[in-house]
Scaffold this active site. Structure first.
Site, PDB file in Angstrom:
ATOM      1  N   TYR A 195       0.874  -1.103   0.024  1.00 10.75           N
ATOM      2  CA  TYR A 195      -0.086   0.045  -0.108  1.00 10.75           C
ATOM      3  C   TYR A 195       1.054   1.275  -0.017  1.00 10.75           C
ATOM      4  O   TYR A 195       0.294   2.311   0.294  1.00 10.75           O
ATOM      5  CB  TYR A 195      -1.067  -0.185   1.099  1.00 10.75           C
ATOM      6  CG  TYR A 195      -2.239  -0.783   0.981  1.00 10.75           C
ATOM      7  CD1 TYR A 195      -1.872  -2.224   0.900  1.00 10.75           C
ATOM      8  CD2 TYR A 195      -3.477  -0.265   1.198  1.00 10.75           C
ATOM      9  CE1 TYR A 195      -2.940  -3.034   0.841  1.00 10.75           C
ATOM     10  CE2 TYR A 195      -4.388  -1.130   0.992  1.00 10.75           C
ATOM     11  CZ  TYR A 195      -4.268  -2.473   0.842  1.00 10.75           C
ATOM     12  OH  TYR A 195      -5.481  -3.273   0.853  1.00 10.75           O
ATOM     13  N   LYS A 241       4.825 -14.530   4.271  1.00 11.08           N
ATOM     14  CA  LYS A 241       5.231 -15.390   3.427  1.00 11.08           C
ATOM     15  C   LYS A 241       6.553 -15.213   3.075  1.00 11.08           C
ATOM     16  O   LYS A 241       7.252 -14.786   2.056  1.00 11.08           O
ATOM     17  CB  LYS A 241       4.431 -14.835   1.939  1.00 11.08           C
ATOM     18  CG  LYS A 241       4.508 -15.831   0.970  1.00 11.08           C
ATOM     19  CD  LYS A 241       3.691 -16.969   0.599  1.00 11.08           C
ATOM     20  CE  LYS A 241       3.881 -17.900  -0.290  1.00 11.08           C
ATOM     21  NZ  LYS A 241       3.220 -19.040  -0.554  1.00 11.08           N
ATOM     22  N   ASP A 291      -0.812 -18.489   2.947  1.00 13.87           N
ATOM     23  CA  ASP A 291      -1.655 -19.487   2.117  1.00 13.87           C
ATOM     24  C   ASP A 291      -2.257 -20.639   3.092  1.00 13.87           C
ATOM     25  O   ASP A 291      -3.336 -20.845   3.135  1.00 13.87           O
ATOM     26  CB  ASP A 291      -0.975 -20.113   0.905  1.00 13.87           C
ATOM     27  CG  ASP A 291       0.685 -20.385   1.186  1.00 13.87           C
ATOM     28  OD1 ASP A 291       0.954 -20.052   2.364  1.00 13.87           O
ATOM     29  OD2 ASP A 291       1.143 -20.892   0.500  1.00 13.87           O
ATOM     30  N   ASP A 308      -5.759  -6.948   4.855  1.00 12.30           N
ATOM     31  CA  ASP A 308      -7.035  -6.640   3.789  1.00 12.30           C
ATOM     32  C   ASP A 308      -7.667  -7.933   3.413  1.00 12.30           C
ATOM     33  O   ASP A 308      -9.017  -7.991   3.581  1.00 12.30           O
ATOM     34  CB  ASP A 308      -6.543  -5.763   2.707  1.00 12.30           C
ATOM     35  CG  ASP A 308      -7.792  -5.292   1.773  1.00 12.30           C
ATOM     36  OD1 ASP A 308      -8.823  -4.894   2.362  1.00 12.30           O
ATOM     37  OD2 ASP A 308      -7.824  -5.461   0.756  1.00 12.30           O
TER      38      ASP A 308
END
Ligand code: ATP
Length: 356
Positions: free
Chosen positions: A148, A195, A228, A252
């Site tokens: 962002y 991640k 994930d 988000d």
């Protein structure tokens, strides 16, 4: 009505741990109705708060697409000044155009006011049909950086780059917030979601900071999951989660996923907490597809106002509002279409007010 404060059921977390309100603060609150369904659901909140007996002097300000059209700016300085002065704002959703148009008002507001912690309680509402029961978790999302950052450019025709910014300062700050929140709200576990196996530097730093801060809170369990895997586990065994600590983009995405577990975007509230100011808003966007039809679910916005009351050290009134929402939801005839009902925004709001 019993003592709502002592009712164990449906208690979203108590006051935000980092609360900088002064004792004699006036109850003047900035109100931004926003775009799309924003004005309809903000009307609902204003009516509910009026019925609650808690007197708020609303300082109404503009932001969003509507503001751009009327005053030539999607986030006028006057609006920012009002929030800085009042320190608390209730904000309806502001439309963000996809792939074009002015930068997101929501993102700019969070950056300008340094609202670094986005806190989103996700709790099963017994009354709603859902495959999942007993979900009680809180999403704590870093609100100022990651993808962002807004740094995007074209390297060559047909090749673009979007820069993910992760800093030690912001990562440690949000991790500390999550653990402080856990401590003050008697929560047991913080799970950092990342991640870092692929983004070894950026997500690696975020995870490293979370680990480092976790050592200062030995009584609170800490673990981490790849984003994930976390998504898969959220839909198979969501009850295992307590506090989820995420950087901006994952926060988000996972917020919408988690909202879906407990009844959808129409029922999930949120807050944006900074060092001085706090802005309360629903997780959902401006829902242009149903705007103006009178069928938007005001629950998320009403519950966001309850989070605001907690923040303003008014937990009793906040709890009364939550209880009234629960009771209104227990009658299916009040359900709006997103919940599978035929009710309207006004009908639901009236039902909440009646219960108050
Ligand atoms: P943003 O990117 O601004 O978060 P979005 O693209 O995720 O927005 P939303 O505006 O949140 O989209 O809407 C997603 C879907 O959820 C739409 O179909 C919308 O009608 C529905 N929805 C969102 N909020 C509500 C609500 N309060 N009541 C009923 N339906 C809603």
């Amino acid at each position: 009505m019993g003592d709502p404060v002592n009712q164990a059921h449906f208690l979203f977390p108590a006051p935000a741990p980092v609360c900088y309100l002064e004792k004699n603060m006036t109850r003047r609150v900035t109100l931004i109705r926003g775009d799309g369904i924003g004005p309809e659901i903000c009307d609902a909140v204003v009516d509910v708060l009026a019925a609650s007996g808690f007197k708020i002097d609303w300082d109404e300000q503009l932001a969003g697409q509507g503001a751009l059209q009327t005053v030539g700016s999607s986030l006028p300085d006057k609006t920012l000044r009002s929030i800085r002065k009042n320190r608390v704002a209730l904000k309806g959703p502001c439309t963000t155009q996809v792939g074009k148009g002015f930068p997101s008002v929501n993102v700019r507001l969070r950056k300008q006011l340094k609202l670094y912690a986005n806190v989103r309680p996700i709790e099963s509402l017994g009354q709603l049909k859902s495959h999942y029961k007993d979900i009680d978790m809180v999403i704590i999302r870093e609100n100022t950086e990651s993808l962002y950052s807004g740094i995007e450019h074209e390297v060559a025709p047909g090749v673009v780059e979007s820069i993910k910014v992760i800093t030690r300062k912001a990562s440690e700050r949000i991790a500390r917030y999550a653990f402080e929140y856990a401590k003050q709200n008697k929560r047991k576990k913080v799970t950092a979601i990342h991640k870092a196996n692929i983004m070894k530097l950026s997500d690696g730093l975020f995870l490293d900071c979370a680990r480092k801060i976790s050592r200062r809170y030995p009584k609170i369990e800490f673990d981490d999951k790849l984003v994930d895997n976390a998504c898969m586990q959220l839909v198979t065994r969501p009850q295992q989660f307590d506090i989820l600590l995420l950087e901006n983009l994952y926060g988000d995405i996972v917020s919408d996923l988690a909202a879906g577990l407990v009844g959808g975007l129409g029922v999930t509230p949120g807050s944006n907490i900074g060092q001085k100011e706090a802005v309360f808003e629903a997780v959902h966007g401006s829902a242009p597809d149903i705007a103006g039809q009178g069928v938007a679910n005001p629950t998320a916005m009403i519950l966001s106002s309850a989070l605001m009351l907690d923040h303003m050290k008014q937990p009793r009134i906040a709890a009364q509002i939550r209880q009234a929402v629960q009771k209104a939801l227990s009658n299916r005839r009040n359900w709006t279409p997103d919940l599978g009902g035929k009710g309207t925004t006004k009908r639901f709001t009236k039902a909440v007010i009646k219960e108050l």
